[in-house]
Design a protein around this motif. Structure first.
Motif, PDB file in Angstrom:
ATOM      1  N   PRO A  71      45.862  37.650  39.846  1.00  0.00           N
ATOM      2  CA  PRO A  71      45.529  38.671  40.854  1.00  0.00           C
ATOM      3  C   PRO A  71      45.080  39.961  40.158  1.00  0.00           C
ATOM      4  O   PRO A  71      45.755  40.462  39.264  1.00  0.00           O
ATOM      5  N   ASP A  75      52.100  30.162  50.577  1.00  0.00           N
ATOM      6  CA  ASP A  75      51.653  31.503  50.218  1.00  0.00           C
ATOM      7  C   ASP A  75      51.092  31.537  48.799  1.00  0.00           C
ATOM      8  O   ASP A  75      51.506  30.786  47.917  1.00  0.00           O
ATOM      9  N   GLU A  76      50.166  32.475  48.590  1.00  0.00           N
ATOM     10  CA  GLU A  76      49.560  32.639  47.268  1.00  0.00           C
ATOM     11  C   GLU A  76      50.503  33.307  46.282  1.00  0.00           C
ATOM     12  O   GLU A  76      50.415  33.086  45.070  1.00  0.00           O
ATOM     13  N   GLU A 133      48.597  43.716  48.102  1.00  0.00           N
ATOM     14  CA  GLU A 133      47.341  43.018  48.324  1.00  0.00           C
ATOM     15  C   GLU A 133      46.463  43.147  47.089  1.00  0.00           C
ATOM     16  O   GLU A 133      46.662  44.024  46.249  1.00  0.00           O
ATOM     17  N   SER A 155      53.202  34.505  41.172  1.00  0.00           N
ATOM     18  CA  SER A 155      51.812  34.186  41.500  1.00  0.00           C
ATOM     19  C   SER A 155      51.572  32.702  41.224  1.00  0.00           C
ATOM     20  O   SER A 155      51.891  32.211  40.134  1.00  0.00           O
ATOM     21  N   SER A 204      41.821  39.510  44.706  1.00  0.00           N
ATOM     22  CA  SER A 204      41.843  38.098  44.327  1.00  0.00           C
ATOM     23  C   SER A 204      42.592  37.225  45.324  1.00  0.00           C
ATOM     24  O   SER A 204      42.581  36.000  45.198  1.00  0.00           O
ATOM     25  N   LEU A 205      43.275  37.831  46.288  1.00  0.00           N
ATOM     26  CA  LEU A 205      44.075  37.089  47.246  1.00  0.00           C
ATOM     27  C   LEU A 205      43.426  37.118  48.622  1.00  0.00           C
ATOM     28  O   LEU A 205      42.810  38.118  49.010  1.00  0.00           O
ATOM     29  N   ASP A 206      43.590  36.044  49.368  1.00  0.00           N
ATOM     30  CA  ASP A 206      43.042  35.987  50.726  1.00  0.00           C
ATOM     31  C   ASP A 206      43.883  36.771  51.714  1.00  0.00           C
ATOM     32  O   ASP A 206      43.379  37.219  52.748  1.00  0.00           O
TER      33      ASP A 206
END
Length: 799
Positions: free
Chosen positions: A233, A197-198, A288, A227, A291-293
């Motif tokens: 993010p 996970d990011e 969310e 992070s 910057s995050l997928d």
């Protein structure tokens, strides 16, 4: 450079003191729920718009079969740190002594990653771990103060709560992990985990409220977010997902920090009354970012408690927009239309605020409010602990019906010290103090050496006895056990004697044979905090919030500016205390001051008590309906004043050059340290992402940037990659920090000469004993120059 040339050791420890045996800890509510949510679609297709929700999964433990460990005694210096920082450290392959005379031996980790007990020395544990492509590395390092991965440092949890998690800067393949700690504090524990996970939402360290059965109120939940990516993010959306119990709500964070952990806030808006006492309810949180997928969701568990029982109340702190809580013990036989007294109680080292509240029996006349100090060890109720106590008090007074003439302060052990400290620094807030097993200051308690010069002034508020005169019109009840094994009974005796010299309303009670934490049958609560005669003394006394007769001494307008109707805005000499003496005759108040350059008098408050004129240092003024400005309006003011620590008393963000990874690493380290030590929130981002809106909203801590990037503040310094220059002196291989006003608040620059970025880690302010002045030049752990700007924000070599 005048007084600034005196060398002073730069304080680098970001840990607080432990004062031994404490009352029972009350752990936070279980906040982890494991439930799987399938990912919706391919994240690579979500370049914009809502992100698909990632599957919920726990990080996987990463086994480390063997650590090589060493004890580094003071006579050897610290060659391990030097080697890891210059890239020459190699994990020893066999047991034995290395070329620096340090003996290494292998240890197989035990339960919970325990590496065992060590002697009172610096301890290192090293290992090489392998990481697969697409995975990130997460660490729990307890009773350790730092953990390196490939030369990049993250903080550990020196107090060993087992709740903290930090990201490590690992790459696919082999990675060097090196743990730093001190022996003699219990076993050092290290556990590593991997995750694809990011980000990771750490539900082990949630700051959550309790619900009250049958009641409904809006609250906040704070969750640390780890992070893993280098880039921060941005534009983070923080939602509570609607369910049967909670409305959907949304907050935002402009930025977090790359490769760091920081707390974020979620707002809870119940649809109706909470269920019965003892029931557990669930809130689903959603994070969310552009910057995050992926988006990430987790479930946070909340407990419902019976009406009348002690509970946790959360609030959004104005210090940094983090979620903090305080324990509440409501009055017995509660009447909603009645005004109540408030007793603020400060816990000892290692104690949870809810446990402190639960140590008391309910009073039919008062709320018991127990702040957190931001963490169970926190800041000794100084610095951010001091402000946490006052912000908790303010929040409680805004939520409950409190009679402002009946506010009192008490606490045990470290909280007893906090009672003395907050009582003498903010005497206008409390009518009576009740320190139990408290100590006066670090100077009397552990024999700490008083700092001098600029550092002494930056930490002047710590010297409690200097400000004991502020208790002249206050009551004090001192409680101590004669056989206290943690805080010597001399502390109670000496402090009560000092208070008795300035107040004729001091009671000292010493329980024969009692140790640090003791109980008996005097109270339904725990006697050493819930002592009936102390509460009787409180109940008999009331406070005049707008008293016209007082003597006030304050160490700094930035730390303690206000009393009654007076707010001191600036001092003439930053190295001296400010004093105000007030008296009243008829409709006239007379103020005499020393070292007060400017102040504001509350005309509305004076008018309300029948005062029509005020004489300030011989000059008479009519009392207006609003504020009366005395002295210059420009220059320093109490909320934009310095010293350096003041930058971190409002929401703050670290900003670094786009191409400087070492400065980004330092920003991440500071962000994670604030989370672990202060349960706090911060952001960090490259300067290309800094907007005018962010400059307005946050105090900016500029890292390694030039004068043009920070608006060319005219404060006397020149700096570039080769040197730092001030008043004809040039410093090479050095660091510089200073504060300056920007957009109506305080910002700071922190930088070093090229190649000396490791010096940044010498100046970590997040401690009760790490106060620094307005500016500092340092190298190799020593101050080369330090001082304060004058009241017009100018460098004055005479200061």
């Amino acid at each position: 450079m005048g007084r600034i040339l005196a060398l002073a050791t730069v304080v680098v420890c970001s840990c607080s003191s432990s004062d031994g045996h404490e009352s029972p800890d009350a752990s936070a509510p279980d906040a982890g729920v494991d439930a799987a949510v399938d990912a919706a679609g391919d994240a690579s297709d979500a370049a914009s718009g809502p992100r698909p929700v990632a599957a919920e999964r726990d990080p996987e433990p990463l086994a480390v079969d063997r650590w090589m460990v060493a004890e580094v005694w003071p006579n050897l210096g610290d060659p391990v740190r030097e080697a890891i920082e210059d890239g020459s450290f190699v994990v020893p392959e066999e047991e034995g002594e290395d070329e620096d005379g340090i003996y290494w031996w292998p240890v197989a980790p035990g339960e919970l990653g325990s590496l065992g007990e060590f002697g009172p020395a610096l301890v290192y544990a090293a290992a090489v771990v392998s990481l697969e492509e697409g995975s990130h590395l997460l660490a729990r390092a307890d009773r350790a103060f730092g953990i390196y991965c490939n030369q990049v440092l993250q903080p550990g949890d020196i107090y060993g709560s087992r709740r903290m998690r930090v990201p490590l800067t690992a790459e696919p393949g082999d990675n060097l992990v090196l743990v730093q700690g001190y022996g003699g504090r219990g076993p050092i524990e290290v556990e590593l985990y991997t995750t694809p996970d990011e980000v990771f939402l750490n539900l082990e360290d949630v700051t959550a409220p309790d619900l009250i059965a049958g009641e409904s109120r809006e609250l906040y939940v704070g969750v640390p977010v780890v992070s893993f990516g280098r880039e921060p993010p941005m534009d983070v959306k923080l939602r509570v997902v609607e369910n049967d119990l909670f409305e959907e709500t949304s907050l935002e964070a402009p930025a977090l920090a790359g490769r760091a952990v920081t707390q974020v806030a979620f707002r809870l808006s119940p649809k109706g009354p909470a269920p019965g006492a003892g029931e557990t309810v669930t809130a689903r949180i959603h994070l969310e970012s552009e910057s995050l997928d992926w988006a990430y969701e987790r479930e946070v568990q909340l407990q419902s408690v019976a009406a009348g029982a002690a509970y946790r109340q959360t609030f959004l702190s104005t210090d940094d927009e983090s979620v903090q809580y305080y324990g509440v013990l409501p009055p017995s036989d509660f009447e909603p239309d009645r005004d109540y007294a408030l007793v603020l109680t400060l816990h000892g080292a290692g104690v949870e605020a809810i446990g402190q509240a639960q140590a008391y029996s309910p009073k039919d006349w008062a709320y018991i409010i127990a702040p957190t100090n931001r963490r169970p060890f926190g800041f000794d109720w100084e610095e951010w602990g001091h402000f946490n106590a006052l912000l908790s008090l303010d929040d409680a007074m805004s939520h409950f019906r409190i009679d402002p003439t009946r506010v009192y302060l008490t606490g045990h052990s470290m909280g007893g010290h906090g009672t003395w400290h907050n009582g003498v620094i903010s005497p206008g807030r409390f009518r009576t103090l009740g320190p139990s097993a408290g100590w006066g200051s670090f100077y009397s308690y552990v024999g700490a050496e008083r700092p001098t010069g600029a550092f002494g002034r930056a930490r002047a508020h710590s010297d409690t006895l200097v400000y004991i005169g502020n208790l002249a019109r206050r009551g004090v009840y001192v409680l101590h056990g004669s056989a206290d094994e943690s805080v010597p009974v001399r502390e109670g005796r000496d402090m009560s004697a000092a208070a008795a010299e300035v107040s004729d309303d001091v009671v000292y009670f010493e329980q024969p044979g009692a140790t640090h934490w003791w109980d008996g049958d005097a109270s339904p609560g725990v006697d050493c905090v819930d002592w009936p005669p102390m509460f009787e003394l409180m109940q008999e006394r009331t406070l005049d919030p707008w008293e016209a007769a007082f003597e006030l001494r304050t160490p700094s307008p930035s730390y303690s500016p206000s009393h009654s109707f007076v707010t001191i805005e600036s001092a003439s000499d930053p190295y001296e205390d400010c004093t105000v003496s007030s008296s009243r005759e008829g409709e006239t108040v007379t103020l005499s001051t020393t070292n007060v350059r400017s102040m504001v008098v509350d005309g509305a408050a004076l008018g309300a008590i029948g005062v029509s004129s005020v004489v300030v240092d011989g000059e008479e003024h009519d009392v207006p309906e609003g504020p009366l400005q005395i002295g210059p309006e420009g220059g320093k003011r109490h909320d934009v004043y310095g010293p350096y620590n003041q930058v971190y008393r409002r929401p703050f963000c670290f900003v670094y050059p786009d191409d400087e990874s070492e400065l980004a690493d330092y920003a991440a380290y500071m962000t994670s340290t604030w989370s672990i030590v202060g349960n706090g929130r911060a952001c960090a981002l490259p300067i290309s992402r800094l907007t005018d809106d962010l400059r307005d909203r946050f105090s900016i801590v500029y890292l390694g940037l030039g004068a043009d990037a920070i608006g060319d503040p005219d404060v006397g310094f020149e700096w570039d990659g080769s040197s730092i220059d001030l008043d004809g002196d040039s410093f090479e291989r050095a660091g510089l920090l200073f504060v300056f006003p920007e957009r109506g608040h305080l910002s700071a620059l922190v930088t070093t000469t090229d190649g000396d970025e490791r010096l940044l880690y010498d100046v970590v302010p997040f401690s009760s004993r790490a106060g620094m002045p307005d500016w500092l030049i340092w190298a190799d752990g020593q101050a080369l120059g330090a001082g304060f700007f004058d009241a017009e924000w100018r460098y004055d070599p005479a200061l």
